[in-house]
Design a protein around this motif. Structure first.
Motif, PDB file in Angstrom:
ATOM      1  N   ASN A   8       0.931  -1.104   0.098  1.00  0.00           N
ATOM      2  CA  ASN A   8       0.447  -0.480  -0.252  1.00  0.00           C
ATOM      3  C   ASN A   8       0.758   1.188   0.050  1.00  0.00           C
ATOM      4  N   ILE A  10       1.264   2.474  -2.954  1.00  0.00           N
ATOM      5  CA  ILE A  10       2.752   2.798  -4.587  1.00  0.00           C
ATOM      6  C   ILE A  10       1.495   3.638  -5.573  1.00  0.00           C
ATOM      7  N   SER A  11       1.797   4.912  -5.300  1.00  0.00           N
ATOM      8  CA  SER A  11       0.683   5.425  -6.633  1.00  0.00           C
ATOM      9  C   SER A  11       1.024   5.860  -7.906  1.00  0.00           C
ATOM     10  N   CYS A  12       2.601   5.763  -8.386  1.00  0.00           N
ATOM     11  CA  CYS A  12       3.376   5.926  -9.815  1.00  0.00           C
ATOM     12  C   CYS A  12       4.369   5.041 -10.021  1.00  0.00           C
ATOM     13  N   LEU A  36       1.474  -1.552 -10.924  1.00  0.00           N
ATOM     14  CA  LEU A  36       0.896  -0.320 -10.746  1.00  0.00           C
ATOM     15  C   LEU A  36      -0.726  -0.983 -11.350  1.00  0.00           C
ATOM     16  N   ALA A  37      -1.395  -1.993 -11.514  1.00  0.00           N
ATOM     17  CA  ALA A  37      -2.428  -3.079 -12.430  1.00  0.00           C
ATOM     18  C   ALA A  37      -2.696  -4.164 -11.610  1.00  0.00           C
ATOM     19  N   LYS A  39      -3.148  -2.195  -8.842  1.00  0.00           N
ATOM     20  CA  LYS A  39      -2.220  -1.117  -7.754  1.00  0.00           C
ATOM     21  C   LYS A  39      -1.415  -2.212  -6.602  1.00  0.00           C
ATOM     22  N   GLY A  40      -0.229  -1.913  -6.731  1.00  0.00           N
ATOM     23  CA  GLY A  40       0.746  -2.095  -5.603  1.00  0.00           C
ATOM     24  C   GLY A  40       1.155  -3.306  -4.997  1.00  0.00           C
TER      25      GLY A  40
END
Length: 71
Positions: A8, A10-12, A36-37, A39-40
């Motif tokens: 948790n 991770i955004s970019c 990222l897909a 996400k995380g």
């Protein structure tokens, strides 16, 4: 040995690179794949078993990331 985890925070792509480098700095981690897909989502290859607490301790070098195991 490969294990699945959720990281948790991770955004970019920059997050992915920082977390990957930090995890792979651990001597018992051979490879960290972070996505990222979704996400995380993460797949970590280890040469010795590490607990979630061990992995979290490694991630604590960075701020804002938590890790949980996916069964």
């Amino acid at each position: 040995m490969k294990q699945k985890f959720q990281i948790n925070g991770i955004s970019c792509g920059g997050c992915v690179a920082r977390v990957k480098d930090t995890l792979e700095a651990h001597p018992n981690i051979e490879k960290a794949e972070i996505f990222l897909a979704p996400k995380g989502a993460s797949l970590i290859t280890m040469n010795a078993a590490l607990s979630v607490a061990d992995l979290q301790e490694q991630l604590d070098e960075l701020n804002g990331y938590t890790i949980t195991e996916i069964n």
